[in-house]
Write a protein that holds these residues in place. Structure first.
Motif, mmCIF file in Angstrom:
data_model
loop_
_atom_site.group_PDB
_atom_site.id
_atom_site.type_symbol
_atom_site.label_atom_id
_atom_site.label_comp_id
_atom_site.label_asym_id
_atom_site.label_seq_id
_atom_site.Cartn_x
_atom_site.Cartn_y
_atom_site.Cartn_z
ATOM 1 N N ARG A 295 0.892 -1.374 0.145
ATOM 2 C CA ARG A 295 -0.146 0.124 0.009
ATOM 3 C C ARG A 295 0.766 1.484 0.018
ATOM 4 O O ARG A 295 0.263 2.523 -0.051
ATOM 5 C CB ARG A 295 -0.666 0.140 1.313
ATOM 6 C CG ARG A 295 -1.779 -1.230 1.325
ATOM 7 C CD ARG A 295 -2.675 -1.141 2.416
ATOM 8 N NE ARG A 295 -3.666 -2.250 2.478
ATOM 9 C CZ ARG A 295 -4.930 -2.255 2.883
ATOM 10 N NH1 ARG A 295 -5.402 -0.916 3.375
ATOM 11 N NH2 ARG A 295 -5.751 -3.411 2.915
ATOM 12 N N VAL A 296 1.983 1.146 0.135
ATOM 13 C CA VAL A 296 2.672 2.360 0.250
ATOM 14 C C VAL A 296 3.670 2.574 -0.975
ATOM 15 O O VAL A 296 4.453 1.627 -1.452
ATOM 16 C CB VAL A 296 3.634 2.292 1.368
ATOM 17 C CG1 VAL A 296 4.749 3.295 1.765
ATOM 18 C CG2 VAL A 296 2.753 2.358 2.779
ATOM 19 N N ASP A 297 3.726 3.883 -1.484
ATOM 20 C CA ASP A 297 4.822 4.489 -2.523
ATOM 21 C C ASP A 297 5.936 5.001 -1.984
ATOM 22 O O ASP A 297 7.113 4.880 -2.712
ATOM 23 C CB ASP A 297 3.907 5.105 -3.437
ATOM 24 C CG ASP A 297 2.829 4.681 -4.271
ATOM 25 O OD1 ASP A 297 3.029 3.572 -4.889
ATOM 26 O OD2 ASP A 297 1.556 4.955 -3.911
ATOM 27 N N VAL A 298 5.712 5.651 -0.990
ATOM 28 C CA VAL A 298 6.887 6.266 -0.541
ATOM 29 C C VAL A 298 6.680 6.400 1.358
ATOM 30 O O VAL A 298 5.775 6.282 1.828
ATOM 31 C CB VAL A 298 6.951 7.904 -0.668
ATOM 32 C CG1 VAL A 298 8.154 8.629 -0.121
ATOM 33 C CG2 VAL A 298 7.166 8.073 -2.117
ATOM 34 N N VAL A 299 7.922 6.093 1.950
ATOM 35 C CA VAL A 299 7.822 5.807 3.363
ATOM 36 C C VAL A 299 8.380 6.889 3.947
ATOM 37 O O VAL A 299 9.664 7.675 3.403
ATOM 38 C CB VAL A 299 8.843 4.570 3.535
ATOM 39 C CG1 VAL A 299 8.889 4.647 5.029
ATOM 40 C CG2 VAL A 299 8.509 3.208 3.025
ATOM 41 N N LEU A 330 14.119 0.517 -0.879
ATOM 42 C CA LEU A 330 13.682 1.448 0.103
ATOM 43 C C LEU A 330 14.752 2.841 -0.013
ATOM 44 O O LEU A 330 14.140 3.840 0.324
ATOM 45 C CB LEU A 330 13.897 0.856 1.578
ATOM 46 C CG LEU A 330 13.466 1.733 2.713
ATOM 47 C CD1 LEU A 330 12.105 2.173 2.678
ATOM 48 C CD2 LEU A 330 13.856 0.892 3.992
ATOM 49 N N PRO A 331 16.015 2.629 -0.100
ATOM 50 C CA PRO A 331 16.838 3.881 -0.108
ATOM 51 C C PRO A 331 16.168 4.909 -1.051
ATOM 52 O O PRO A 331 16.544 6.278 -0.957
ATOM 53 C CB PRO A 331 18.140 3.600 -0.570
ATOM 54 C CG PRO A 331 18.273 2.027 -0.186
ATOM 55 C CD PRO A 331 16.843 1.498 -0.289
ATOM 56 N N ASP A 332 15.532 4.531 -2.481
ATOM 57 C CA ASP A 332 15.175 5.349 -3.253
ATOM 58 C C ASP A 332 13.689 5.645 -3.229
ATOM 59 O O ASP A 332 13.232 6.587 -4.009
ATOM 60 C CB ASP A 332 15.329 4.598 -4.715
ATOM 61 C CG ASP A 332 16.579 4.396 -4.994
ATOM 62 O OD1 ASP A 332 17.643 5.097 -4.656
ATOM 63 O OD2 ASP A 332 16.837 3.496 -5.785
ATOM 64 N N ARG A 333 13.008 5.261 -2.130
ATOM 65 C CA ARG A 333 11.741 5.868 -1.906
ATOM 66 C C ARG A 333 11.443 6.009 -0.139
ATOM 67 O O ARG A 333 10.081 5.722 0.051
ATOM 68 C CB ARG A 333 10.562 4.745 -2.503
ATOM 69 C CG ARG A 333 10.820 3.329 -2.076
ATOM 70 C CD ARG A 333 9.468 2.444 -2.476
ATOM 71 N NE ARG A 333 9.677 2.181 -4.019
ATOM 72 C CZ ARG A 333 8.735 2.386 -4.832
ATOM 73 N NH1 ARG A 333 7.657 3.138 -4.542
ATOM 74 N NH2 ARG A 333 8.901 2.025 -6.188
ATOM 75 N N ASN A 394 9.939 10.983 -10.087
ATOM 76 C CA ASN A 394 10.574 9.828 -10.030
ATOM 77 C C ASN A 394 9.509 8.464 -9.789
ATOM 78 O O ASN A 394 10.307 7.335 -9.890
ATOM 79 C CB ASN A 394 11.513 9.732 -8.827
ATOM 80 C CG ASN A 394 12.689 10.693 -8.713
ATOM 81 O OD1 ASN A 394 13.703 10.567 -9.595
ATOM 82 N ND2 ASN A 394 12.619 12.004 -8.135
ATOM 83 N N ILE A 395 8.407 8.560 -9.217
ATOM 84 C CA ILE A 395 7.913 7.362 -9.089
ATOM 85 C C ILE A 395 7.761 6.543 -10.350
ATOM 86 O O ILE A 395 7.723 4.942 -10.203
ATOM 87 C CB ILE A 395 6.535 7.784 -8.641
ATOM 88 C CG1 ILE A 395 5.662 6.739 -7.943
ATOM 89 C CG2 ILE A 395 5.622 8.415 -9.660
ATOM 90 C CD1 ILE A 395 6.463 5.993 -6.868
ATOM 91 N N GLU A 396 7.616 7.004 -11.600
ATOM 92 C CA GLU A 396 7.341 6.066 -12.551
ATOM 93 C C GLU A 396 8.710 5.133 -12.965
ATOM 94 O O GLU A 396 8.516 3.839 -12.952
ATOM 95 C CB GLU A 396 7.122 6.744 -13.852
ATOM 96 C CG GLU A 396 5.717 7.302 -14.114
ATOM 97 C CD GLU A 396 5.654 7.878 -15.364
ATOM 98 O OE1 GLU A 396 5.297 7.276 -16.375
ATOM 99 O OE2 GLU A 396 5.892 9.218 -15.552
ATOM 100 N N ASP A 397 9.871 5.630 -12.544
ATOM 101 C CA ASP A 397 11.016 4.961 -12.630
ATOM 102 C C ASP A 397 11.376 4.096 -11.421
ATOM 103 O O ASP A 397 11.720 2.909 -11.544
ATOM 104 C CB ASP A 397 12.301 5.788 -12.966
ATOM 105 C CG ASP A 397 13.860 5.334 -12.850
ATOM 106 O OD1 ASP A 397 13.682 4.542 -13.691
ATOM 107 O OD2 ASP A 397 14.356 5.377 -12.119
ATOM 108 N N LEU A 398 10.523 4.572 -10.277
ATOM 109 C CA LEU A 398 10.732 3.486 -9.155
ATOM 110 C C LEU A 398 9.755 2.711 -9.421
ATOM 111 O O LEU A 398 10.173 1.400 -9.186
ATOM 112 C CB LEU A 398 10.452 4.462 -8.066
ATOM 113 C CG LEU A 398 11.410 5.572 -7.347
ATOM 114 C CD1 LEU A 398 10.771 6.473 -6.336
ATOM 115 C CD2 LEU A 398 12.566 4.844 -6.895
#
Length: 742
Positions: A295-299, A330-333, A394-398
């Motif tokens: 459920r999570v895109d960014v922490v 995780l480091p990227d989001r 960045n979300i599409e790349d992530l």
């Protein structure tokens, strides 16, 4: 702060990002369905594999099949299906979700209130103790605040809540139903303080107050309260340990809060409040892993420095590592918010600076680490703006990188499946193959047939000078019969015949009695046929035993008949199929050794020499016609005739016995020659191997001679089913059907 244009761009970009996820979800759905089909096919194949392994006389095939790890592949398929289901949930949402994570009392709920505009009534942030007790997701909606509350059903409550306590505390047995849980709580097997505290919570809350929330746990599907008013939301998100509590929160699985955010551009953003880790509730870590994965895109980590000790601690890195299990990137989001409280002393501010400076050297890698007062809406929204800018760019790349990790696992699974399916395609080589099986069995049969008959022939050769017991027994019987029934008339009979038949002449009576005695002896010797034939019949029985007791080809299964009758059936079968082996079997079957053909001439020679009146020499009763001699003969009486007949009888019998003694081993010779001829006819004669092959290859023959051919049809059916399932699995394991990335 954002300009209006910037806000519009943010909103439109968020909508565009979510729209781009839809085609991906369609492809992912197709792959999910495909994996289910593959899993079902592989499960059928595994059941078939187990069935094949259990078949008798199948060691080589069983060994091949045991090298195939379908059970392991099925587990991996199930796991990857679950992973894709999680990926599906992650991307099949109408919002981009920011998950707020932190240890108990770090300011998570405070930050969420600042971002959403909610109050302590909806997101409690009390001093002391854990505030949020369940996972809450906050959505933007332009209408008065309300919540949707989803309770556990019976299964999820037993598995996710009670089961987690039982596993953590080592309690057994695990309850399989709500009634089992309510009936009795097992004793805690540990004296550890932490375990005791956890056990106390299980006992004092979930167990002691079970009847107060049990009605909320429905059997088949979860109970849902669709519109809980704002003033009641608190009852479902926080533990209220007071006399007036109904403990409904203990049955809650999830709360969704709908409220108007202060910023319209974030209407496609949802905030996920994950219960703070660090208190004595069991299962929160699993809940966090599930939430981050699905459920999570960014922490957004929240950390508030202690005013006395404000360095990074082991619990911080442990929390980070736990989150990393759910999010491989995780480091990227992820972002870190260091909660600088305006009401705190200077050490809080100093602690924030120290933590920010040392975050990387403590191996906590995030996109950005910022210092903000979580209770200040402006500062909180600045953090949100920072995150939104990063998401938009960045979300599409992530998403692509995140999904690729799942695709890579699917690709590896595909290759491993292909390896084992190739093994499976070769595992049944020769299974159900009539030609291969026949070649193997025929070779074994011919070798055993040749060896067995050769041994039997050697035995006969060794014994061919041996007295035949059957013939000797009959000779003894015949000789006794000759003695007991010599065919010599009594005195009265001699006298009667002289008077009635021979005109009163003793001479004529004597010669007539010789002929009768000879005929009587000849009758006795004719019974030697029985002994000779008995020997031959025994030979046929022995040959039959050799043939029907072959272990590499059960010729005895062709008929229930034995002894000579077996040879007769074989002769008729071979004749039916116009097979050249018929000559050998018929010759043996019809073999006869007769007295007339073997010995009669020798016995009759003695008869001619001694019992032919016209050839008798020097007989006292001469054939001379002189009156003196005739007178002498006529003066003989019946006793003299009888005495002379007895002497002549004894002489002939002795000579016959001497002759027969010389013939006692002859049947053994004949037995040897009969089998030698039989062996030549069915083994050494031209094309006999081909004749055996032709005969035994016939379906109605081979299925009896080799019982495994009776099972061959079943084997072929099993093999056909195996190949069909295998081809279906191979077709389902096409890489292009398992790819969900462009």
């Amino acid at each position: 702060m954002y300009t209006n244009q910037h806000k519009t761009n943010i909103a439109s970009r968020l909508t565009e990002i979510l729209d781009k996820r839809k085609p991906f979800i369609e492809r992912l759905t197709s792959v999910e369905n495909h994996l289910k089909t593959l899993q079902s096919t592989l499960l059928d194949l595994e059941k078939h594999r187990q069935k094949l392994i259990q078949l008798p006389d199948n060691a080589e095939i069983a060994g091949n099949l045991q090298q195939i790890n379908f059970p392991g592949l099925l587990k991996r398929l199930e796991y990857q299906s679950d992973q894709l289901a999680q990926l599906h949930k992650r991307f099949d949402r109408g919002t981009l979700n920011i998950g707020v994570v932190g240890l108990m009392g770090q300011g998570k709920s405070t930050l969420l209130k600042s971002l959403s505009g909610l109050s302590d009534d909806e997101i409690p942030a009390r001093e002391g103790g854990a505030c949020t007790a369940v996972r809450s997701t906050v959505y933007h909606q332009n209408q008065p605040t309300y919540a949707r509350v989803t309770f556990h059903d019976e299964d999820s409550f037993l598995k996710e809540v009670i089961g987690s306590y039982y596993e953590e505390l080592g309690l057994v047995p695990k309850p399989k139903s709500l009634d089992e849980f309510a009936s009795q709580l097992p004793e805690l097997p540990s004296d550890a303080a932490t375990k005791k505290a956890m056990y106390q919570r299980l006992r004092n809350e979930y167990y002691a107050h079970f009847n107060q929330y049990r009605h909320l746990l429905e059997a088949n599907s979860p109970r849902v309260l669709d519109r809980v008013p704002k003033e009641e939301i608190r009852n479902y998100v926080v533990h209220q340990q007071d006399a007036n509590s109904d403990f409904a929160v203990l049955a809650v699985r999830e709360v969704e809060i709908f409220c108007p955010f202060s910023r319209s551009e974030v209407e496609k953003i949802a905030l996920v409040d994950i219960p703070g880790l660090g208190d004595l509730r069991v299962g929160d870590e699993n809940l966090m892993l599930q939430t981050l994965g699905e459920r999570v895109d960014v922490v957004l980590f929240v950390r508030r420095p202690d005013s006395v000790r404000y360095g990074w601690e082991a619990r911080d890195t442990k929390l980070y590592d736990t989150a990393h299990k759910a999010l491989n990137d995780l480091p990227d989001r992820s972002f870190m918010v260091l909660n600088k409280m305006s009401s705190a002393d200077k050490y809080n501010s100093k602690g924030c600076e120290t933590l920010k400076r040392t975050i990387r050297e403590n191996h906590i890698e995030v996109v950005n680490c910022v210092i903000a007062d979580c209770s200040n809406p402006d500062q909180a929204n600045q953090v949100l703006e920072l995150i939104l800018d990063y998401l938009v760019n960045n979300i599409e790349d992530l998403d692509s990188k995140y999904a690729k990790a799942y695709q890579d696992h699917i690709d590896i699974l595909h290759r491993d499946l292909d390896t084992d399916l190739q093994k499976a395609s070769k595992a049944l080589a020769g299974f159900g193959d009539e030609d291969q099986l026949f070649v193997e069995r025929f070779k074994e049969f011919k070798e055993e047939l040749s060896d067995s008959l050769e041994k039997f022939l050697k035995k006969l050769r060794k014994n061919r000078e041996t007295v035949d017991p059957y013939f000797k027994a009959k000779v003894d019987t015949v000789m006794k019969a000759c003695q007991s029934d010599p065919g010599i008339p009594a005195l009265e009979e001699i006298e009667r015949q002289r008077t009635d038949r021979f005109g009163g002449s003793y001479r004529s009576t004597y010669y007539g009695s010789i002929a009768a005695m000879r005929a009587n002896l000849s009758k006795h010797f004719l019974s030697l046929n029985e002994g000779l034939q008995q020997s031959v019949e025994q030979l046929k029985s022995e040959v039959t035993n050799v043939l029907v007791n072959l272990k590499k080809g059960h010729l005895g299964n062709l008929t229930k008949e034995r002894d000579a009758k077996f040879l007769g059936v074989m002769t008729e079968l071979l004749d039916k199929y116009n097979n050249q082996l018929e000559l050998g079997f018929r010759t043996l079957w019809e073999s006869q050794v007769s007295y007339e053909g073997l010995i009669l001439h020798s016995i009759r020679q003695h008869f001619d020499d001694e019992l032919e009146p016209d050839l008798i020499k020097n007989n006292t009763l001469s054939t001379t016609t002189s009156e003196s001699v005739k007178s002498q003969v006529e003066e003989f009486n019946q006793q003299e005739v009888k005495n002379r007949l007895e002497a002549l009888h004894q002489k002939v019998v002795i000579k016959c016995k001497q002759t027969l003694d010389q013939w006692l081993a002859e049947p053994s010779q004949v037995r040897y020659f009969i089998i030698g001829e039989f062996f030549d006819r069915i083994h050494y004669a031209k094309d006999m191997e081909d004749q055996w092959r032709t005969f035994l290859r016939k379906e109605e023959i081979r299925s009896k001679v080799w019982p495994e051919f009776q099972r061959l049809k079943e084997h072929k059916q099993i093999q056909e089913e195996w190949q069909n399932l295998l081809q279906k699995a191979i077709s389902s394991n096409k890489l292009e059907s398992m790819e969900f990335l462009n």
